[in-house]
Scaffold this motif. Structure first.
Motif, mmCIF file in Angstrom:
data_model
loop_
_atom_site.group_PDB
_atom_site.id
_atom_site.type_symbol
_atom_site.label_atom_id
_atom_site.label_comp_id
_atom_site.label_asym_id
_atom_site.label_seq_id
_atom_site.Cartn_x
_atom_site.Cartn_y
_atom_site.Cartn_z
ATOM 1 N N SER A 38 106.329 109.403 57.556
ATOM 2 C CA SER A 38 106.533 108.135 58.846
ATOM 3 C C SER A 38 108.064 108.075 58.808
ATOM 4 C CB SER A 38 106.418 106.856 57.946
ATOM 5 O OG SER A 38 106.989 106.789 56.682
ATOM 6 N N SER A 39 108.286 107.348 60.193
ATOM 7 C CA SER A 39 109.505 107.503 60.623
ATOM 8 C C SER A 39 110.078 106.027 61.279
ATOM 9 C CB SER A 39 110.107 108.514 61.474
ATOM 10 O OG SER A 39 109.387 108.442 62.634
ATOM 11 N N ASN A 40 111.301 105.814 61.138
ATOM 12 C CA ASN A 40 111.530 104.275 62.006
ATOM 13 C C ASN A 40 113.120 104.081 62.045
ATOM 14 O OD1 ASN A 40 112.638 103.453 59.566
ATOM 15 N ND2 ASN A 40 110.932 102.034 59.108
ATOM 16 N N THR A 41 113.617 103.475 62.640
ATOM 17 C CA THR A 41 114.995 103.245 62.863
ATOM 18 C C THR A 41 115.597 101.707 62.602
ATOM 19 O OG1 THR A 41 115.032 104.735 64.764
ATOM 20 C CG2 THR A 41 116.873 103.410 64.597
ATOM 21 N N ASP A 42 116.954 101.880 62.047
ATOM 22 C CA ASP A 42 117.326 100.447 61.534
ATOM 23 C C ASP A 42 117.961 99.732 62.911
ATOM 24 O OD1 ASP A 42 117.067 101.342 58.949
ATOM 25 O OD2 ASP A 42 119.002 101.504 58.421
ATOM 26 N N ALA A 43 118.320 100.747 63.723
ATOM 27 C CA ALA A 43 119.092 99.753 64.896
ATOM 28 C C ALA A 43 120.187 98.724 64.174
ATOM 29 C CB ALA A 43 118.133 99.088 65.749
ATOM 30 N N PHE A 44 120.826 99.399 63.352
ATOM 31 C CA PHE A 44 122.216 98.552 62.788
ATOM 32 C C PHE A 44 123.453 98.984 63.282
ATOM 33 C CE2 PHE A 44 124.881 97.727 58.758
ATOM 34 C CZ PHE A 44 124.873 96.498 58.993
ATOM 35 N N ARG A 45 123.957 100.099 62.874
ATOM 36 C CA ARG A 45 125.251 100.530 63.466
ATOM 37 C C ARG A 45 125.144 101.848 63.811
ATOM 38 N NH1 ARG A 45 129.130 97.713 58.881
ATOM 39 N NH2 ARG A 45 129.079 95.724 59.767
ATOM 40 N N LEU A 46 126.332 102.631 64.521
ATOM 41 C CA LEU A 46 126.419 103.753 64.837
ATOM 42 C C LEU A 46 125.940 104.904 63.912
ATOM 43 C CD1 LEU A 46 126.316 105.623 67.470
ATOM 44 C CD2 LEU A 46 129.026 105.665 67.024
ATOM 45 N N THR A 47 126.754 104.549 62.693
ATOM 46 C CA THR A 47 126.888 105.308 61.412
ATOM 47 C C THR A 47 125.883 104.820 60.380
ATOM 48 O OG1 THR A 47 129.046 104.603 61.040
ATOM 49 C CG2 THR A 47 128.810 106.666 62.437
ATOM 50 N N ASP A 48 126.519 103.557 59.904
ATOM 51 C CA ASP A 48 126.293 103.013 58.752
ATOM 52 C C ASP A 48 124.582 102.497 58.763
ATOM 53 O OD1 ASP A 48 128.941 102.839 59.232
ATOM 54 O OD2 ASP A 48 129.123 101.131 57.809
ATOM 55 N N PRO A 49 124.095 102.720 57.518
ATOM 56 C CA PRO A 49 122.586 102.234 57.147
ATOM 57 C C PRO A 49 122.654 101.047 57.241
ATOM 58 C CG PRO A 49 123.590 103.279 55.094
ATOM 59 C CD PRO A 49 124.673 103.367 56.186
ATOM 60 N N ARG A 50 121.505 100.258 57.520
ATOM 61 C CA ARG A 50 121.477 98.766 56.964
ATOM 62 C C ARG A 50 121.580 98.608 55.440
ATOM 63 N NH1 ARG A 50 119.819 94.610 59.921
ATOM 64 N NH2 ARG A 50 119.204 96.068 61.535
ATOM 65 N N PRO A 51 122.499 97.975 54.979
ATOM 66 C CA PRO A 51 122.854 97.802 53.571
ATOM 67 C C PRO A 51 121.667 97.555 52.556
ATOM 68 C CG PRO A 51 124.578 96.809 54.908
ATOM 69 C CD PRO A 51 123.570 96.936 55.894
ATOM 70 N N ASN A 52 120.598 96.509 52.914
ATOM 71 C CA ASN A 52 119.536 96.186 52.087
ATOM 72 C C ASN A 52 118.675 97.305 52.487
ATOM 73 O OD1 ASN A 52 118.429 95.781 54.604
ATOM 74 N ND2 ASN A 52 118.198 93.537 54.497
ATOM 75 N N GLY A 70 119.487 109.388 58.225
ATOM 76 C CA GLY A 70 120.707 109.759 59.095
ATOM 77 C C GLY A 70 121.479 108.771 59.841
ATOM 78 N N PHE A 71 122.576 109.060 60.233
ATOM 79 C CA PHE A 71 123.389 108.293 60.971
ATOM 80 C C PHE A 71 122.609 107.529 62.167
ATOM 81 C CE2 PHE A 71 127.839 110.420 60.699
ATOM 82 C CZ PHE A 71 127.942 110.204 59.359
ATOM 83 N N GLY A 72 122.912 106.183 62.194
ATOM 84 C CA GLY A 72 122.505 105.322 63.364
ATOM 85 C C GLY A 72 121.172 104.765 62.658
ATOM 86 N N GLY A 73 120.993 105.023 61.277
ATOM 87 C CA GLY A 73 119.651 104.401 60.897
ATOM 88 C C GLY A 73 118.588 104.877 61.246
ATOM 89 N N GLN A 74 118.475 106.404 61.208
ATOM 90 C CA GLN A 74 117.382 106.949 61.406
ATOM 91 C C GLN A 74 116.680 107.585 60.001
ATOM 92 O OE1 GLN A 74 116.352 108.007 64.646
ATOM 93 N NE2 GLN A 74 118.136 107.671 65.581
ATOM 94 N N ASN A 75 115.527 107.013 59.939
ATOM 95 C CA ASN A 75 114.847 107.037 58.718
ATOM 96 C C ASN A 75 113.612 108.067 58.881
ATOM 97 O OD1 ASN A 75 116.524 105.166 57.603
ATOM 98 N ND2 ASN A 75 115.336 103.556 58.597
#
Length: 405
Positions: free
Chosen positions: A246-260, A386-391
């Protein structure tokens, strides 16, 4: 859903790797079983001004004999060639084999940047070169989701086999960012470990309270994926099975993951749902485990949210503690490491974990010793964030005990 149909089951039949341990999967196997770090003090004068002076670099002599000036392409060629040979793919079969990859771009010299003579650099250049040199006849496509790229590429390959589009795919990645431009970008973000320059083997400390950044690694990894029915028809050894992705994206910040870790949690849960496996069935977790403050905390929160009480008893392994962060190649090399440990019946150790963050309100277990298992089927969750919230997440299983033709 795990299917009993051989056409719908996706298996791994070939492995190839180049890491700081050396060329070939046997070097990686030995390094993981022995649990010794290949992270060393940087000796390159061009990198002497950076705060971080440690890396897990591939020695130049390990990539000799490949006709290209670019180290990334040399590593990719060696790893991919090994995977093809390991899978016993014949010349005629190569003509129909597809390629999905995440190959880092060729890094220009600092001098060429300063003089304005960099020229254009394309992500697809390395993949195109690899396809041509190996004589692959199937189509090629890139996956560019940062440090989750090669894990996501494996998921994309599984989708294409599952829907009947393709029967055999070479999939993987290569990257080498221990160079002035690569190191400069990470240092400006404050992402690199800089507190252990005199003790390189202690620098990568995933989930440990004293972690202060990741260690740049170099390497490449490729695997051959195919339907179980084709593997049976070719009479080749099955090394492992991908039962969920599976894969999805946080769409939070350019580098940081979504903290929660909310989206990462959903990525893990979707992977489990696809496989119809329960958290209690996991043998161990091959974590992304970068050794950065933000990413490690996010991953633990995501694991706790997805696995619940099962997290307490499920060993967490962070292979980056031994061979550094291979960027776009990280996920596939860690997947290869997982399959190699299936063959050894071993849960490898995570180096340098002594104490976790005291403010996390749940328990977890980082595996700090090499653990021998009984000869039973294993199921491992592989995470990449990964960067950008790539999961991206995978579930990999050893053996085929539940298969019925």
């Amino acid at each position: 859903m795990i299917s009993n149909s051989a056409e719908k089951r996706i298996v791994i039949t070939g492995l190839g790797a180049v890491t700081g341990f050396g060329q070939g999967v046997q070097a990686l196997r030995k390094g993981l079983v022995e649990g010794k770090s290949c992270i060393r003090k940087i000796e390159d004068e061009a990198l002497s001004d950076f705060k971080s002076q440690v890396a897990a670099m591939v020695p130049a002599e390990e990539t000799e004999g490949v006709a290209t000036e670019d180290k990334v392409n040399r590593m990719a060629h060696l790893a991919a060639s090994e995977a093809i040979a390991n899978a016993e793919i014949e010349k005629e079969e190569i003509k129909s084999c597809a390629l999905i990859g995440a190959i880092g771009w060729r890094w220009p010299s600092q001098q060429s940047v300063e003089s304005g003579q960099v020229g254009s650099i394309s992500y697809g250049e390395g993949l195109k070169t690899l396809k041509e040199t190996l004589g692959l006849g199937g189509r090629a496509s890139s996956c560019l989701s940062a440090c989750a790229a090669s894990t996501q590429a494996i998921g994309q390959a599984c989708d294409r086999i599952l829907n009947g589009e393709l029967n055999m795919i070479l999939v993987g990645g290569a990257d080498a960012r221990a160079n002035p431009l690569g190191m400069a970008g990470y240092e400006k973000l404050g992402a690199l470990a800089a507190a252990w320059n005199e003790e390189p083997s202690k620098a990568s400390r995933p989930f440990d309270k004293k972690r202060n950044g990741f260690v740049v690694g170099e390497g490449a990894g490729f695997i051959v994926l195919e339907s179980l029915s084709q593997a049976i028809a070719r009479n080749v050894k099955v090394l492992g099975e991908v039962v969920g992705w599976s894969s999805n994206t946080d769409a939070f910040r350019l580098t940081d993951p979504r903290p929660n870790g909310e989206q990462a949690k959903h990525c893990i849960k979707k992977c489990l749902e696809m496989s119809q496996l329960h958290p209690q069935e996991l043998s161990w977790i091959n974590a992304h485990g970068t050794s950065t403050k933000a990413n490690d905390r996010m991953e633990l929160r995501a694991l706790h949210g997805a696995l619940g009480v099962a997290l307490v008893d499920t060993p967490i392994v962070a292979m980056k503690s031994l061979f550094g962060h291979l960027s776009m190649a990280a996920g596939v090399v860690e997947t290869i490491g997982t399959v190699l440990m299936f063959e050894e019946n071993v849960i490898p150790k995570t180096l340098n974990f002594h104490e976790g963050d005291s403010d996390l309100d749940f328990s977890f277990r980082v595996n700090s010793v090499t653990e021998r298992l009984q000869e039973v089927p294993q199921v491992v969750l592989k995470n990449s964030f990964g960067f950008g919230g790539q999961n991206a997440c995978l579930l990999i299983r050893s053996g085929l005990e539940n298969w019925n033709e």
